[in-house]
Design a protein around this motif. Structure first.
Motif, PDB file in Angstrom:
ATOM      1  N   ARG A  81       0.832  -1.201   0.000  1.00  9.69           N
ATOM      2  CA  ARG A  81       0.000   0.000   0.000  1.00  9.69           C
ATOM      3  C   ARG A  81       0.871   1.257   0.000  1.00  9.69           C
ATOM      4  O   ARG A  81       0.545   2.242  -0.658  1.00  9.69           O
ATOM      5  CB  ARG A  81      -0.957  -0.005   1.194  1.00  9.69           C
ATOM      6  N   ARG A  82       1.992   1.240   0.716  1.00 14.16           N
ATOM      7  CA  ARG A  82       2.906   2.388   0.677  1.00 14.16           C
ATOM      8  C   ARG A  82       3.458   2.581  -0.731  1.00 14.16           C
ATOM      9  O   ARG A  82       3.550   3.698  -1.239  1.00 14.16           O
ATOM     10  CB  ARG A  82       4.063   2.178   1.660  1.00 14.16           C
ATOM     11  N   LEU A  83       3.827   1.466  -1.361  1.00  9.67           N
ATOM     12  CA  LEU A  83       4.390   1.531  -2.709  1.00  9.67           C
ATOM     13  C   LEU A  83       3.364   2.058  -3.707  1.00  9.67           C
ATOM     14  O   LEU A  83       3.652   2.977  -4.487  1.00  9.67           O
ATOM     15  CB  LEU A  83       4.864   0.140  -3.132  1.00  9.67           C
ATOM     16  N   HIS A  84       2.158   1.505  -3.676  1.00  8.22           N
ATOM     17  CA  HIS A  84       1.155   1.863  -4.680  1.00  8.22           C
ATOM     18  C   HIS A  84       0.537   3.236  -4.440  1.00  8.22           C
ATOM     19  O   HIS A  84      -0.082   3.783  -5.346  1.00  8.22           O
ATOM     20  CB  HIS A  84       0.061   0.788  -4.730  1.00  8.22           C
ATOM     21  N   ARG A  85       0.707   3.766  -3.238  1.00  4.06           N
ATOM     22  CA  ARG A  85       0.176   5.103  -2.966  1.00  4.06           C
ATOM     23  C   ARG A  85       0.842   6.151  -3.852  1.00  4.06           C
ATOM     24  O   ARG A  85       0.258   7.201  -4.143  1.00  4.06           O
ATOM     25  CB  ARG A  85       0.376   5.443  -1.478  1.00  4.06           C
ATOM     26  N   THR A  86       2.052   5.866  -4.312  1.00  2.00           N
ATOM     27  CA  THR A  86       2.772   6.821  -5.157  1.00  2.00           C
ATOM     28  C   THR A  86       2.440   6.662  -6.633  1.00  2.00           C
ATOM     29  O   THR A  86       2.872   7.485  -7.452  1.00  2.00           O
ATOM     30  CB  THR A  86       4.289   6.634  -4.978  1.00  2.00           C
ATOM     31  N   PHE A  87       1.683   5.624  -6.985  1.00  2.00           N
ATOM     32  CA  PHE A  87       1.389   5.357  -8.395  1.00  2.00           C
ATOM     33  C   PHE A  87       0.100   6.074  -8.784  1.00  2.00           C
ATOM     34  O   PHE A  87      -1.011   5.556  -8.648  1.00  2.00           O
ATOM     35  CB  PHE A  87       1.236   3.859  -8.637  1.00  2.00           C
ATOM     36  N   THR A  88       0.262   7.279  -9.264  1.00  2.53           N
ATOM     37  CA  THR A  88      -0.883   8.072  -9.706  1.00  2.53           C
ATOM     38  C   THR A  88      -0.564   8.646 -11.081  1.00  2.53           C
ATOM     39  O   THR A  88       0.578   8.629 -11.541  1.00  2.53           O
ATOM     40  CB  THR A  88      -1.164   9.230  -8.727  1.00  2.53           C
ATOM     41  N   GLY A  89      -1.590   9.152 -11.745  1.00  2.03           N
ATOM     42  CA  GLY A  89      -1.376   9.733 -13.063  1.00  2.03           C
ATOM     43  C   GLY A  89      -2.686  10.120 -13.700  1.00  2.03           C
ATOM     44  O   GLY A  89      -3.713  10.272 -13.013  1.00  2.03           O
ATOM     45  N   THR A  90      -2.660  10.264 -15.011  1.00  3.69           N
ATOM     46  CA  THR A  90      -3.836  10.662 -15.772  1.00  3.69           C
ATOM     47  C   THR A  90      -4.051   9.680 -16.906  1.00  3.69           C
ATOM     48  O   THR A  90      -3.106   9.332 -17.620  1.00  3.69           O
ATOM     49  CB  THR A  90      -3.680  12.077 -16.345  1.00  3.69           C
ATOM     50  N   ALA A  91      -5.279   9.236 -17.073  1.00  5.82           N
ATOM     51  CA  ALA A  91      -5.641   8.343 -18.173  1.00  5.82           C
ATOM     52  C   ALA A  91      -6.964   8.803 -18.755  1.00  5.82           C
ATOM     53  O   ALA A  91      -7.950   8.982 -18.016  1.00  5.82           O
ATOM     54  CB  ALA A  91      -5.753   6.894 -17.682  1.00  5.82           C
ATOM     55  N   ASP A  92      -6.985   9.014 -20.058  1.00  8.78           N
ATOM     56  CA  ASP A  92      -8.198   9.481 -20.739  1.00  8.78           C
ATOM     57  C   ASP A  92      -8.742  10.755 -20.098  1.00  8.78           C
ATOM     58  O   ASP A  92      -9.960  10.931 -19.947  1.00  8.78           O
ATOM     59  CB  ASP A  92      -9.271   8.387 -20.735  1.00  8.78           C
ATOM     60  N   ARG A  94      -8.582  11.693 -17.039  1.00  7.16           N
ATOM     61  CA  ARG A  94      -9.019  11.566 -15.650  1.00  7.16           C
ATOM     62  C   ARG A  94      -7.858  11.126 -14.775  1.00  7.16           C
ATOM     63  O   ARG A  94      -7.005  10.347 -15.194  1.00  7.16           O
ATOM     64  CB  ARG A  94     -10.157  10.543 -15.536  1.00  7.16           C
ATOM     65  N   ARG A  95      -7.846  11.642 -13.541  1.00  4.20           N
ATOM     66  CA  ARG A  95      -6.833  11.223 -12.589  1.00  4.20           C
ATOM     67  C   ARG A  95      -7.109   9.789 -12.136  1.00  4.20           C
ATOM     68  O   ARG A  95      -8.252   9.383 -12.003  1.00  4.20           O
ATOM     69  CB  ARG A  95      -6.838  12.153 -11.377  1.00  4.20           C
ATOM     70  N   TYR A  96      -6.044   9.033 -11.913  1.00  2.00           N
ATOM     71  CA  TYR A  96      -6.213   7.677 -11.395  1.00  2.00           C
ATOM     72  C   TYR A  96      -5.212   7.444 -10.266  1.00  2.00           C
ATOM     73  O   TYR A  96      -4.208   8.145 -10.132  1.00  2.00           O
ATOM     74  CB  TYR A  96      -6.005   6.630 -12.486  1.00  2.00           C
ATOM     75  N   SER A  97      -5.496   6.452  -9.462  1.00  2.00           N
ATOM     76  CA  SER A  97      -4.598   6.002  -8.403  1.00  2.00           C
ATOM     77  C   SER A  97      -4.549   4.486  -8.427  1.00  2.00           C
ATOM     78  O   SER A  97      -5.577   3.818  -8.648  1.00  2.00           O
ATOM     79  CB  SER A  97      -5.094   6.472  -7.031  1.00  2.00           C
ATOM     80  N   ALA A  98      -3.362   3.919  -8.190  1.00  2.00           N
ATOM     81  CA  ALA A  98      -3.238   2.462  -8.146  1.00  2.00           C
ATOM     82  C   ALA A  98      -4.006   1.874  -6.978  1.00  2.00           C
ATOM     83  O   ALA A  98      -4.282   0.671  -6.964  1.00  2.00           O
ATOM     84  CB  ALA A  98      -1.768   2.062  -8.051  1.00  2.00           C
TER      85      ALA A  98
END
Length: 283
Positions: A81-92, A94-98
């Motif tokens: 969860r600590r690792l994936h908390r940093t995996f964010t971005g934009t797709a189509d 829209r903002r997304y989060s892992a």
């Protein structure tokens, strides 16, 4: 409360069965078929540059869930969860989060289903009572991992319905195409292996992986991805299944799961000793 994962229970017998590895490609395709997972893998995963190291890390992580004990699973869940908390971005646009709850739950769902399908294809299908025990145990692991209750159907039949409904909404995407390209062009797993030797092995490895993906994907998704499947392919896969079933039959359950159990215990030991983990495992 979920039944504990101890020797002889359903999750202990089936989650680490060596035949589960035959569904590795199928699981990856199903995971990245989810648009949020696809975006996260596209933007943050290094599997294209170093797929073998990524595979070993994934196997190590999975082994801890079931064979590392409750404490081991909790430590690994916190790390993920600590690792994936940093995996964010934009797709189509829209903002997304892992850590999107639905996407996070879907990844877990594919791992829940894989051992069940591995037994259906390559072993003996789980009985109704085994499925009930196995699913209750995997729900317990899901809670440790932080999966929300609304994404954990209460019974196995309800889970199957959820699984089918999710797959019905999937289709081709860029990440799936990149995954297929990576399988087709994957580099050698060991630096010391000669290029000449790998060139002889690589084509067979890639063809075998794609064959197993085409064979084990849900037929409707296989069709939507444009993957061909012929009657001759079906006959070839049936022969392969019989061979895998025979091999598993002559092995006791404890031997079928031994590699995954050893990896799980070793990883718990390493993670409790950061100096050893840093020494043996590349960060």
């Amino acid at each position: 409360m979920a039944p504990p994962v101890v020797r002889g229970t359903a999750a202990w017998r089936y989650f680490g069965d060596f035949r589960d590895a035959l569904l590795a490609g199928q699981v990856l395709v199903l995971q990245v078929a989810h648009p949020v997972v696809a975006a996260g893998v596209r933007d943050h995963s290094d599997y294209r540059e170093d797929p073998w190291t990524r595979l070993m890390r994934t196997v190590a992580s999975l082994s801890i869930y079931v064979y590392g004990g409750t404490k081991g699973a909790q430590v690994e869940a916190s790390r993920l969860r600590r690792l994936h908390r940093t995996f964010t971005g934009t797709a189509d646009g829209r903002r997304y989060s892992a850590l999107d709850p639905g996407a996070y739950a879907w990844v877990h769902a594919t791992l829940v289903m894989a051992p069940v399908e591995a037994q259906r294809f390559f072993g003996r299908p789980m009985s109704t009572s085994e499925l009930a025990e196995y699913y209750a145990q995997m729900c317990g692991i899901g809670r440790i991992l932080g999966i929300r209750e609304r994404y954990l159907p209460q019974t196995w039949p309800e889970f199957e319905q959820y699984y089918r409904e999710m797959i019905a909404g999937f289709g081709p995407n860029e990440t799936i195409s990149t995954l297929f390209e990576t399988i087709d062009t994957v580099g050698k797993p060991f630096a010391r292996m000669s290029d000449r030797r790998w060139s002889k092995l690589q084509k067979g490895y890639s063809a075998g992986q794609m064959f197993l993906i085409r064979a084990t994907l849900p037929p409707e998704l296989r069709d939507r991805l444009g993957l061909q499947w012929t009657d001759e392919d079906a006959r070839k896969f049936a022969r392969f299944c019989r061979a895998a079933r025979m091999l598993g039959t002559v092995m006791p359950p404890s031997l079928r799961t031994l590699p995954m159990r050893v990896v799980g215990k070793l990883n718990v030991w390493l993670r409790e000793r950061p100096w050893a983990y840093r020494f043996f495992v590349r960060s």
